[in-house]
Design a protein around this motif. Structure first.
Motif, PDB file in Angstrom:
ATOM      1  N   THR A  56       0.830  -1.205   0.000  1.00 15.70           N
ATOM      2  CA  THR A  56       0.000   0.000   0.000  1.00 15.70           C
ATOM      3  C   THR A  56       0.865   1.257   0.000  1.00 15.70           C
ATOM      4  O   THR A  56       0.342   2.371  -0.073  1.00 15.70           O
ATOM      5  N   ASP A  57       2.185   1.095   0.100  1.00 18.13           N
ATOM      6  CA  ASP A  57       3.089   2.233  -0.045  1.00 18.13           C
ATOM      7  C   ASP A  57       3.022   2.744  -1.481  1.00 18.13           C
ATOM      8  O   ASP A  57       2.757   1.976  -2.412  1.00 18.13           O
ATOM      9  N   LYS A  58       3.288   4.010  -1.645  1.00 20.63           N
ATOM     10  CA  LYS A  58       3.256   4.617  -2.985  1.00 20.63           C
ATOM     11  C   LYS A  58       4.681   4.896  -3.449  1.00 20.63           C
ATOM     12  O   LYS A  58       5.382   5.720  -2.863  1.00 20.63           O
ATOM     13  N   PRO A  59       5.130   4.207  -4.490  1.00 15.44           N
ATOM     14  CA  PRO A  59       6.496   4.434  -4.986  1.00 15.44           C
ATOM     15  C   PRO A  59       6.626   5.797  -5.648  1.00 15.44           C
ATOM     16  O   PRO A  59       5.624   6.400  -6.060  1.00 15.44           O
ATOM     17  N   TYR A  60       7.857   6.276  -5.754  1.00 12.60           N
ATOM     18  CA  TYR A  60       8.119   7.555  -6.399  1.00 12.60           C
ATOM     19  C   TYR A  60       8.033   7.450  -7.924  1.00 12.60           C
ATOM     20  O   TYR A  60       7.984   8.468  -8.608  1.00 12.60           O
ATOM     21  N   ILE A  61       8.016   6.235  -8.436  1.00 13.71           N
ATOM     22  CA  ILE A  61       7.971   6.015  -9.878  1.00 13.71           C
ATOM     23  C   ILE A  61       7.216   4.730 -10.147  1.00 13.71           C
ATOM     24  O   ILE A  61       7.261   3.795  -9.331  1.00 13.71           O
ATOM     25  N   SER A  72      11.220   9.646 -13.289  1.00 11.01           N
ATOM     26  CA  SER A  72      11.290  10.327 -12.001  1.00 11.01           C
ATOM     27  C   SER A  72      12.751  10.553 -11.631  1.00 11.01           C
ATOM     28  O   SER A  72      13.655   9.884 -12.146  1.00 11.01           O
ATOM     29  N   LEU A  73      12.960  11.497 -10.738  1.00 10.46           N
ATOM     30  CA  LEU A  73      14.297  11.788 -10.222  1.00 10.46           C
ATOM     31  C   LEU A  73      14.485  10.984  -8.944  1.00 10.46           C
ATOM     32  O   LEU A  73      13.756  11.190  -7.964  1.00 10.46           O
ATOM     33  N   LEU A  74      15.444  10.061  -8.947  1.00 10.16           N
ATOM     34  CA  LEU A  74      15.650   9.166  -7.811  1.00 10.16           C
ATOM     35  C   LEU A  74      17.070   9.269  -7.276  1.00 10.16           C
ATOM     36  O   LEU A  74      18.015   9.559  -8.012  1.00 10.16           O
ATOM     37  N   ARG A  75      17.207   8.981  -5.989  1.00 11.41           N
ATOM     38  CA  ARG A  75      18.509   9.034  -5.312  1.00 11.41           C
ATOM     39  C   ARG A  75      19.167   7.664  -5.325  1.00 11.41           C
ATOM     40  O   ARG A  75      18.508   6.649  -5.075  1.00 11.41           O
ATOM     41  N   CYS A  76      20.464   7.639  -5.596  1.00 10.67           N
ATOM     42  CA  CYS A  76      21.223   6.388  -5.562  1.00 10.67           C
ATOM     43  C   CYS A  76      21.595   6.077  -4.120  1.00 10.67           C
ATOM     44  O   CYS A  76      22.263   6.871  -3.454  1.00 10.67           O
ATOM     45  N   ASN A  77      21.167   4.905  -3.641  1.00 13.96           N
ATOM     46  CA  ASN A  77      21.443   4.509  -2.259  1.00 13.96           C
ATOM     47  C   ASN A  77      22.697   3.660  -2.118  1.00 13.96           C
ATOM     48  O   ASN A  77      23.399   3.734  -1.116  1.00 13.96           O
ATOM     49  N   GLN A  78      22.972   2.827  -3.126  1.00 15.34           N
ATOM     50  CA  GLN A  78      24.169   1.980  -3.052  1.00 15.34           C
ATOM     51  C   GLN A  78      24.588   1.543  -4.444  1.00 15.34           C
ATOM     52  O   GLN A  78      23.787   1.518  -5.380  1.00 15.34           O
ATOM     53  N   VAL A  79      25.866   1.230  -4.564  1.00 13.00           N
ATOM     54  CA  VAL A  79      26.432   0.730  -5.819  1.00 13.00           C
ATOM     55  C   VAL A  79      27.139  -0.584  -5.515  1.00 13.00           C
ATOM     56  O   VAL A  79      27.913  -0.678  -4.564  1.00 13.00           O
ATOM     57  N   THR A  80      26.849  -1.603  -6.338  1.00 10.63           N
ATOM     58  CA  THR A  80      27.471  -2.911  -6.169  1.00 10.63           C
ATOM     59  C   THR A  80      28.231  -3.278  -7.441  1.00 10.63           C
ATOM     60  O   THR A  80      28.339  -2.472  -8.364  1.00 10.63           O
ATOM     61  N   ASP A  81      28.715  -4.506  -7.489  1.00  9.13           N
ATOM     62  CA  ASP A  81      29.421  -4.986  -8.686  1.00  9.13           C
ATOM     63  C   ASP A  81      28.471  -5.172  -9.863  1.00  9.13           C
ATOM     64  O   ASP A  81      28.920  -5.337 -11.006  1.00  9.13           O
ATOM     65  N   PHE A  82      27.188  -5.153  -9.615  1.00  8.96           N
ATOM     66  CA  PHE A  82      26.204  -5.411 -10.673  1.00  8.96           C
ATOM     67  C   PHE A  82      25.539  -4.131 -11.197  1.00  8.96           C
ATOM     68  O   PHE A  82      25.020  -4.109 -12.300  1.00  8.96           O
ATOM     69  N   TYR A 140      19.347  11.045  -9.972  1.00 16.16           N
ATOM     70  CA  TYR A 140      19.367  10.763 -11.417  1.00 16.16           C
ATOM     71  C   TYR A 140      17.941  10.675 -11.951  1.00 16.16           C
ATOM     72  O   TYR A 140      17.053  10.096 -11.306  1.00 16.16           O
ATOM     73  N   LEU A 141      17.754  11.253 -13.133  1.00 21.68           N
ATOM     74  CA  LEU A 141      16.472  11.110 -13.819  1.00 21.68           C
ATOM     75  C   LEU A 141      16.470   9.767 -14.523  1.00 21.68           C
ATOM     76  O   LEU A 141      17.351   9.482 -15.339  1.00 21.68           O
ATOM     77  N   VAL A 142      15.496   8.934 -14.217  1.00 18.12           N
ATOM     78  CA  VAL A 142      15.447   7.584 -14.781  1.00 18.12           C
ATOM     79  C   VAL A 142      14.044   7.256 -15.269  1.00 18.12           C
ATOM     80  O   VAL A 142      13.059   7.895 -14.896  1.00 18.12           O
ATOM     81  N   ARG A 143      13.995   6.238 -16.088  1.00 16.53           N
ATOM     82  CA  ARG A 143      12.729   5.652 -16.545  1.00 16.53           C
ATOM     83  C   ARG A 143      12.654   4.250 -15.944  1.00 16.53           C
ATOM     84  O   ARG A 143      13.646   3.505 -15.936  1.00 16.53           O
TER      85      ARG A 143
END
Length: 277
Positions: free
Chosen positions: A63-68, A74-84, A113-116
């Protein structure tokens, strides 16, 4: 059919230890975990939920509403970067994955970052891409000159600012038409200023007003109305003065004033513009 990455209105069909099972009219089921179960409910009540894949790639409802949502930007924040790849905060427990191959530049933690968001057919997973141009198409335009459009600021160029038009087409606001500070991801209204022979769209800021006049003239009238029918601007005013009052170029100002004068909506006097009663 339950649609991944979209809102679905589903019926509660049974209770389970881990939550509620809800289903569409065809009997397709999905779990609504306990943390999202409403305090009061009855079997066959309908709930509007967002459906995505959990950490084990199983469809799950929230029931949460995603930002996209799927097929949107939408413009989203990068929380983590992995090897993938990178993982973006989209307002849900499980972060949205953006593979390296879908990144214009390598994403960094804490940056926006602006993403689709789209459904990857190979994995059936929702993923993000910052390569937004691949989702835009100007070959068959759905807009015409002077149409009012919804804009998303995409990225700057040497000659202006690239924008996404109605989440479908690409457009450009030239520097001469930029008189307010805009940032990537901003959403605002605009007007199709010109459709070029190659279907490229020239865009200007503003929106169609109720007087059915061009946006800059509409803006001047609005400022006059909020300043007791007077603005101390003339064709001798400096570009900086005009920009301070109206956020438009002197060229556009003079054109808009001429438009208003011809329609007998204003008076032009040595000390400025006056709104006609």
């Amino acid at each position: 059919m339950i649609k991944i990455g979209e809102y679905n209105t589903l019926s509660i069909i049974r209770e389970a230890q881990q939550g509620l099972y809800i289903a569409d009219d065809e009997g397709n089921e999905v779990l609504l975990p306990n943390r999202y179960v409403p305090e009061e409910y009855k079997i066959w009540d309908k709930l509007t939920v967002f459906v995505y894949l959990d950490n084990e790639e199983r469809p799950v409802a929230t029931t949460d509403k995603p930002y996209i949502t799927k097929d949107n930007f939408s413009l989203l924040r990068c929380n983590q970067v992995t090897d993938f790849g990178a993982f973006l905060d989209w307002g849900l427990v499980k972060e949205l994955f953006c593979p390296f191959k879908e990144q214009v530049v390598k994403m960094r933690v804490g940056q926006w970052y602006l993403v689709r968001c789209y459904l990857d057919e190979a994995s059936n997973r929702l993923v993000a891409s910052s390569k937004t141009n691949q989702f835009l198409d100007n070959s068959n335009l759905t807009v015409e000159q002077f149409d009012e459009v919804d804009l998303i600021v995409s990225h700057p160029s040497e000659i202006g600012l690239n924008v996404i038009v109605n989440e479908t087409h690409s457009g450009l606001i030239f520097k001469d038409d930029l008189f307010k500070q805009l940032s990537v991801g901003d959403r605002l209204k605009g007007i199709v200023k010109k459709v070029r022979p190659d279907n490229k769209l020239d865009i200007m800021l503003g929106q169609i007003g109720y007087r059915n006049i061009e946006p800059n003239a509409e803006l001047i009238l609005g400022v006059l109305e909020t300043h007791d029918g007077f603005v101390p601007l003339t064709d001798k005013s400096s570009p900086d003065e005009i920009k301070k009052w109206l956020e438009m170029s002197k060229k556009n100002f003079k054109k808009a004033v001429g438009n208003l004068y011809k329609q007998q909506l204003i008076e032009i006097k040595p000390d400025g513009l006056y709104l006609k009663a």
